[in-house]
Design a protein around this motif. Sequence first.
Motif, PDB file in Angstrom:
ATOM      1  N   MET A   1     -30.809 -10.104 -77.790  1.00 46.25           N
ATOM      2  CA  MET A   1     -30.654  -8.794 -78.353  1.00 46.25           C
ATOM      3  C   MET A   1     -31.281  -8.825 -79.734  1.00 46.25           C
ATOM      4  O   MET A   1     -31.128  -9.791 -80.466  1.00 46.25           O
ATOM      5  N   GLN A   2     -31.984  -7.776 -80.081  1.00 50.99           N
ATOM      6  CA  GLN A   2     -32.514  -7.667 -81.433  1.00 50.99           C
ATOM      7  C   GLN A   2     -32.277  -6.261 -81.964  1.00 50.99           C
ATOM      8  O   GLN A   2     -32.345  -5.288 -81.223  1.00 50.99           O
ATOM      9  N   ILE A   3     -31.952  -6.197 -83.233  1.00 52.36           N
ATOM     10  CA  ILE A   3     -31.690  -4.937 -83.919  1.00 52.36           C
ATOM     11  C   ILE A   3     -32.662  -4.854 -85.075  1.00 52.36           C
ATOM     12  O   ILE A   3     -32.796  -5.800 -85.850  1.00 52.36           O
ATOM     13  N   SER A   4     -33.350  -3.719 -85.180  1.00 57.82           N
ATOM     14  CA  SER A   4     -34.264  -3.548 -86.301  1.00 57.82           C
ATOM     15  C   SER A   4     -34.206  -2.104 -86.763  1.00 57.82           C
ATOM     16  O   SER A   4     -33.805  -1.209 -86.028  1.00 57.82           O
ATOM     17  N   GLY A   5     -34.585  -1.879 -88.002  1.00 63.34           N
ATOM     18  CA  GLY A   5     -34.581  -0.526 -88.539  1.00 63.34           C
ATOM     19  C   GLY A   5     -35.156  -0.497 -89.933  1.00 63.34           C
ATOM     20  O   GLY A   5     -35.641  -1.502 -90.457  1.00 63.34           O
ATOM     21  N   GLU A   6     -35.095   0.678 -90.530  1.00 65.50           N
ATOM     22  CA  GLU A   6     -35.610   0.861 -91.881  1.00 65.50           C
ATOM     23  C   GLU A   6     -34.587   1.661 -92.670  1.00 65.50           C
ATOM     24  O   GLU A   6     -34.017   2.625 -92.173  1.00 65.50           O
ATOM     25  N   LEU A   7     -34.368   1.256 -93.895  1.00 64.86           N
ATOM     26  CA  LEU A   7     -33.356   1.868 -94.743  1.00 64.86           C
ATOM     27  C   LEU A   7     -34.014   2.467 -95.973  1.00 64.86           C
ATOM     28  O   LEU A   7     -34.820   1.810 -96.638  1.00 64.86           O
ATOM     29  N   THR A   8     -33.700   3.715 -96.261  1.00 64.84           N
ATOM     30  CA  THR A   8     -34.120   4.334 -97.516  1.00 64.84           C
ATOM     31  C   THR A   8     -32.899   5.017 -98.104  1.00 64.84           C
ATOM     32  O   THR A   8     -32.241   5.822 -97.445  1.00 64.84           O
ATOM     33  N   GLU A   9     -32.557   4.674 -99.311  1.00 64.54           N
ATOM     34  CA  GLU A   9     -31.345   5.175 -99.950  1.00 64.54           C
ATOM     35  C   GLU A   9     -31.639   5.458-101.415  1.00 64.54           C
ATOM     36  O   GLU A   9     -32.291   4.674-102.091  1.00 64.54           O
ATOM     37  N   GLU A  10     -31.159   6.572-101.902  1.00 60.41           N
ATOM     38  CA  GLU A  10     -31.340   6.919-103.308  1.00 60.41           C
ATOM     39  C   GLU A  10     -30.034   7.511-103.819  1.00 60.41           C
ATOM     40  O   GLU A  10     -29.443   8.374-103.188  1.00 60.41           O
ATOM     41  N   GLN A  11     -29.575   7.013-104.942  1.00 58.40           N
ATOM     42  CA  GLN A  11     -28.352   7.525-105.563  1.00 58.40           C
ATOM     43  C   GLN A  11     -28.684   8.044-106.952  1.00 58.40           C
ATOM     44  O   GLN A  11     -29.450   7.429-107.692  1.00 58.40           O
ATOM     45  N   GLN A  12     -28.102   9.159-107.287  1.00 58.69           N
ATOM     46  CA  GLN A  12     -28.258   9.689-108.634  1.00 58.69           C
ATOM     47  C   GLN A  12     -26.878   9.826-109.237  1.00 58.69           C
ATOM     48  O   GLN A  12     -25.939  10.194-108.590  1.00 58.69           O
ATOM     49  N   GLY A  13     -26.779   9.539-110.452  1.00 56.69           N
ATOM     50  CA  GLY A  13     -25.518   9.590-111.170  1.00 56.69           C
ATOM     51  C   GLY A  13     -25.807   9.092-112.565  1.00 56.69           C
ATOM     52  O   GLY A  13     -26.787   9.502-113.185  1.00 56.69           O
ATOM     53  N   ARG A  14     -24.992   8.197-113.045  1.00 56.44           N
ATOM     54  CA  ARG A  14     -25.264   7.604-114.356  1.00 56.44           C
ATOM     55  C   ARG A  14     -26.564   6.812-114.339  1.00 56.44           C
ATOM     56  O   ARG A  14     -27.313   6.798-115.289  1.00 56.44           O
ATOM     57  N   VAL A  15     -26.793   6.139-113.215  1.00 58.70           N
ATOM     58  CA  VAL A  15     -27.996   5.320-113.083  1.00 58.70           C
ATOM     59  C   VAL A  15     -28.695   5.707-111.778  1.00 58.70           C
ATOM     60  O   VAL A  15     -28.052   5.825-110.741  1.00 58.70           O
ATOM     61  N   LEU A  16     -29.979   5.917-111.846  1.00 55.13           N
ATOM     62  CA  LEU A  16     -30.754   6.210-110.649  1.00 55.13           C
ATOM     63  C   LEU A  16     -31.052   4.892-109.951  1.00 55.13           C
ATOM     64  O   LEU A  16     -31.608   3.974-110.551  1.00 55.13           O
ATOM     65  N   SER A  17     -30.634   4.757-108.696  1.00 53.83           N
ATOM     66  CA  SER A  17     -30.916   3.524-107.960  1.00 53.83           C
ATOM     67  C   SER A  17     -31.567   3.879-106.646  1.00 53.83           C
ATOM     68  O   SER A  17     -31.201   4.861-106.002  1.00 53.83           O
ATOM     69  N   ARG A  18     -32.534   3.083-106.260  1.00 52.47           N
ATOM     70  CA  ARG A  18     -33.232   3.268-104.996  1.00 52.47           C
ATOM     71  C   ARG A  18     -33.254   1.949-104.256  1.00 52.47           C
ATOM     72  O   ARG A  18     -33.485   0.904-104.844  1.00 52.47           O
ATOM     73  N   ARG A  19     -33.028   2.043-102.983  1.00 50.04           N
ATOM     74  CA  ARG A  19     -33.071   0.861-102.138  1.00 50.04           C
ATOM     75  C   ARG A  19     -33.826   1.234-100.868  1.00 50.04           C
ATOM     76  O   ARG A  19     -33.526   2.249-100.253  1.00 50.04           O
ATOM     77  N   ALA A  20     -34.780   0.429-100.514  1.00 50.68           N
ATOM     78  CA  ALA A  20     -35.567   0.703 -99.309  1.00 50.68           C
ATOM     79  C   ALA A  20     -36.039  -0.609 -98.711  1.00 50.68           C
ATOM     80  O   ALA A  20     -36.186  -1.601 -99.414  1.00 50.68           O
ATOM     81  N   GLY A  21     -36.220  -0.607 -97.420  1.00 55.79           N
ATOM     82  CA  GLY A  21     -36.739  -1.802 -96.773  1.00 55.79           C
ATOM     83  C   GLY A  21     -36.441  -1.816 -95.294  1.00 55.79           C
ATOM     84  O   GLY A  21     -35.710  -0.986 -94.780  1.00 55.79           O
ATOM     85  N   ARG A  22     -37.035  -2.769 -94.632  1.00 60.11           N
ATOM     86  CA  ARG A  22     -36.822  -2.958 -93.205  1.00 60.11           C
ATOM     87  C   ARG A  22     -35.849  -4.112 -92.989  1.00 60.11           C
ATOM     88  O   ARG A  22     -35.774  -5.020 -93.803  1.00 60.11           O
ATOM     89  N   PHE A  23     -35.152  -4.051 -91.879  1.00 58.20           N
ATOM     90  CA  PHE A  23     -34.277  -5.164 -91.527  1.00 58.20           C
ATOM     91  C   PHE A  23     -34.492  -5.512 -90.059  1.00 58.20           C
ATOM     92  O   PHE A  23     -34.930  -4.697 -89.259  1.00 58.20           O
ATOM     93  N   PHE A  24     -34.202  -6.758 -89.728  1.00 59.21           N
ATOM     94  CA  PHE A  24     -34.400  -7.277 -88.388  1.00 59.21           C
ATOM     95  C   PHE A  24     -33.352  -8.350 -88.145  1.00 59.21           C
ATOM     96  O   PHE A  24     -33.156  -9.223 -88.984  1.00 59.21           O
ATOM     97  N   TYR A  25     -32.646  -8.270 -87.023  1.00 53.71           N
ATOM     98  CA  TYR A  25     -31.616  -9.239 -86.687  1.00 53.71           C
ATOM     99  C   TYR A  25     -31.747  -9.565 -85.204  1.00 53.71           C
ATOM    100  O   TYR A  25     -31.855  -8.669 -84.379  1.00 53.71           O
ATOM    101  N   ARG A  26     -31.740 -10.844 -84.878  1.00 57.20           N
ATOM    102  CA  ARG A  26     -31.856 -11.278 -83.487  1.00 57.20           C
ATOM    103  C   ARG A  26     -30.729 -12.252 -83.178  1.00 57.20           C
ATOM    104  O   ARG A  26     -30.437 -13.160 -83.954  1.00 57.20           O
ATOM    105  N   THR A  27     -30.101 -12.060 -82.023  1.00 59.57           N
ATOM    106  CA  THR A  27     -29.029 -12.939 -81.586  1.00 59.57           C
ATOM    107  C   THR A  27     -28.972 -12.952 -80.060  1.00 59.57           C
ATOM    108  O   THR A  27     -29.556 -12.087 -79.408  1.00 59.57           O
TER     109      THR A  27
END
Length: 68
Positions: A1-27
Motif C-alpha cells: 500500500m502506498q499513500i501520497s499527496g500534496e499539502l499546501t497550508e497558509e496561516q495568517q495571524g500574528r505570524v504569517l506561516s506557509r507550509r507546502a510539499g509532497r508526502f509519500f508513505y509506503r507500507t
Amino acid sequence: MQISGELTEEQQGRVLSRRAGRFFYRTSLPSGVDGEKVEADLTDGILTVRLPKSGVGKRRRITIGGKG
C-alpha cells in the motif's frame, strides 16, 4: 500500500506561516486485509485509513475423528 499527496497550508495571524510539499508513505498490508476495499480520508489534517478484513481466515470448528 502506498499513500501520497500534496499539502499546501497558509496561516495568517500574528505570524504569517506557509507550509507546502509532497508526502509519500509506503507500507505492507497486514495479512487478512481485503486490499481492494481499503479506504483513506484526509480531514482537518488527520489521515484516516480503513483496512477491512477479508472473509478468509474466519474461525471455524473442525471435528477431529479417530479410533478409540
